[in-house]
Write an enzyme that holds these catalytic residues in place. Structure first.
Site, PDB file in Angstrom:
ATOM      1  N   ASP A 138       0.843  -1.206   0.000  1.00 57.79           N
ATOM      2  CA  ASP A 138       0.000   0.000   0.000  1.00 57.79           C
ATOM      3  C   ASP A 138       0.878   1.257   0.000  1.00 57.79           C
ATOM      4  OD1 ASP A 138       0.846  -0.150   2.622  1.00 57.79           O
ATOM      5  OD2 ASP A 138      -1.139   0.067   3.521  1.00 57.79           O
ATOM      6  N   SER A 139       2.210   1.053   0.005  1.00 58.82           N
ATOM      7  CA  SER A 139       3.136   2.170  -0.245  1.00 58.82           C
ATOM      8  C   SER A 139       2.831   2.821  -1.587  1.00 58.82           C
ATOM      9  CB  SER A 139       4.587   1.670  -0.220  1.00 58.82           C
ATOM     10  OG  SER A 139       4.735   0.544  -1.065  1.00 58.82           O
ATOM     11  N   ASP A 165      -0.980  -6.137  -0.004  1.00 55.64           N
ATOM     12  CA  ASP A 165      -1.286  -5.464   1.257  1.00 55.64           C
ATOM     13  C   ASP A 165      -2.782  -5.253   1.417  1.00 55.64           C
ATOM     14  OD1 ASP A 165       0.768  -4.935   2.991  1.00 55.64           O
ATOM     15  OD2 ASP A 165       1.388  -3.088   1.981  1.00 55.64           O
ATOM     16  N   LYS A 174      -1.020  -9.299   3.290  1.00 61.68           N
ATOM     17  CA  LYS A 174      -0.269  -8.804   4.450  1.00 61.68           C
ATOM     18  C   LYS A 174      -1.136  -7.796   5.180  1.00 61.68           C
ATOM     19  CE  LYS A 174       3.368  -5.831   4.016  1.00 61.68           C
ATOM     20  NZ  LYS A 174       2.841  -4.625   4.724  1.00 61.68           N
ATOM     21  N   GLU A 206      -1.213  -5.179   8.900  1.00 63.00           N
ATOM     22  CA  GLU A 206      -0.386  -4.550   9.931  1.00 63.00           C
ATOM     23  C   GLU A 206      -1.011  -4.716  11.313  1.00 63.00           C
ATOM     24  OE1 GLU A 206       0.423  -0.446   8.974  1.00 63.00           O
ATOM     25  OE2 GLU A 206       1.040  -0.935   6.928  1.00 63.00           O
ATOM     26  N   GLU A 210       9.493  -3.820  10.612  1.00 59.73           N
ATOM     27  CA  GLU A 210       9.869  -2.522  10.026  1.00 59.73           C
ATOM     28  C   GLU A 210      10.389  -1.551  11.093  1.00 59.73           C
ATOM     29  OE1 GLU A 210       7.103  -0.872   7.228  1.00 59.73           O
ATOM     30  OE2 GLU A 210       8.159   1.034   7.133  1.00 59.73           O
TER      31      GLU A 210
HETATM   32  O1  KIV Z   1       3.535  -1.014   1.672  1.00 59.66           O
HETATM   33  C1  KIV Z   1       4.679  -1.487   1.588  1.00 59.66           C
HETATM   34  O2  KIV Z   1       5.374  -1.318   0.579  1.00 59.66           O
HETATM   35  C2  KIV Z   1       5.190  -2.249   2.714  1.00 59.66           C
HETATM   36  C3  KIV Z   1       6.654  -2.559   2.738  1.00 59.66           C
HETATM   37  C4  KIV Z   1       7.447  -1.346   2.921  1.00 59.66           C
HETATM   38  C5  KIV Z   1       6.978  -3.594   3.734  1.00 59.66           C
HETATM   39  O3  KIV Z   1       4.451  -2.580   3.590  1.00 59.66           O
END
Ligand code: KIV
Length: 261
Positions: free
Chosen positions: A41-42, A80, A109, A111, A178
């Site tokens: 989600d970056s 994500d 993934k 958080e 992280e």
């Molecule tokens: O969103 C993302 O790119 C991430 C990584 C930095 C681990 O969660």
């Protein structure tokens, strides 16, 4: 790379993970033999130009996951779960994770520590593999008061180790760690039998992840200490664009070579 293959590498080979958001870079990443592609989600920051990841939607994630998955060959693709797609209820978490799997992800993934244990259990129970994410979790940016290293205090560090074990017990197949002290990441890595993937968590994790645009030197608005640019593509792109502008303006481009007879 399947999830069992990925897990079997713990303690044998360092796992290599990078983010991707589109088909073109997915093909390049595949050619480089990278183990895992994370549709992070970056993308909210590096693709959409937002200040954080909080406004990324399920539609955004499903779209980019489809682009990556359609070009995937060998790598494990993890997507994500964006902010508020899994926090509200188990039902919502299952529904939204299912959308990402249908878009082509092989795992999701999410958080968070202790509070997310039930979500991880619910998702793994219905057959959706889950990677946990602990430490400086960007969706908690306001609670942390910024992007700050986590786990420096002993009580915080103890909680992180406890959370890691609880996520493993709930069925998480791996953990992203992280922005935490390297010694803490080492303790977490030793405390669990699933692979840990570090980003700003030192050299003792079972693998490393970087955001693709950071690694390529494309995104330079905010460069954390843990980023190492392996290329300088922004500088190269700027130079190419300036040369193109100059050559068009002084009629050096196109020449006969780029023209049809
Ligand atoms: O969103 C993302 O790119 C991430 C990584 C930095 C681990 O969660």
């Amino acid at each position: 790379m399947t999830i069992p293959e990925f897990q079997s590498q713990k303690g044998k080979k360092q796992l290599v993970v990078v983010t991707a958001y589109d088909a073109l870079f997915t093909r390049v990443i595949e050619q480089a033999g990278i183990d895992v592609i994370l549709v992070g989600d970056s993308l909210g920051v590096v693709v959409q130009g937002k200040p954080d990841t909080l406004s990324v939607t399920m539609d955004d994630m499903a779209y980019h996951t489809r682009l990556v998955a359609q070009s995937r060959q060998q790598a494990l693709v993890i997507a994500d779960m964006p902010f508020m797609s899994y926090q509200v209820s188990e039902e919502r978490a299952i529904h939204n994770a299912g959308r990402l799997i249908q878009a082509g992800a092989m795992a999701v993934k999410l958080e968070g520590g202790g509070a997310m244990v039930d979500r991880v259990r619910a998702l793994t129970t219905v057959g959706i593999p889950v990677m946990g994410h602990l430490g400086m979790t960007p969706q908690f940016v306001h609670r942390f008061g910024g992007y700050k290293v986590q786990g420096r205090e002993q009580s915080q560090a103890d909680t992180l180790v406890t959370d890691a074990k609880a996520l493993e017990m709930a069925g998480a197949f791996a953990l992203v760690l992280e922005a935490m002290p390297a010694t803490l990441a080492q303790s977490v890595t030793q405390a669990v039998s699933i692979p840990t993937i570090g980003i700003g968590a030192g050299p003792h994790c079972d693998g490393q992840v970087l955001v693709l645009y950071d690694l390529l030197g494309l995104f330079d608005e905010f460069v954390p200490k843990f980023v190492k640019p392996y290329a300088h593509l922004k500088a190269d792109a700027l130079q190419a664009l300036r040369r193109f502008k100059e050559e068009v303006e002084c009629r050096k481009f196109p020449t006969d070579q780029e023209s049809y007879r």
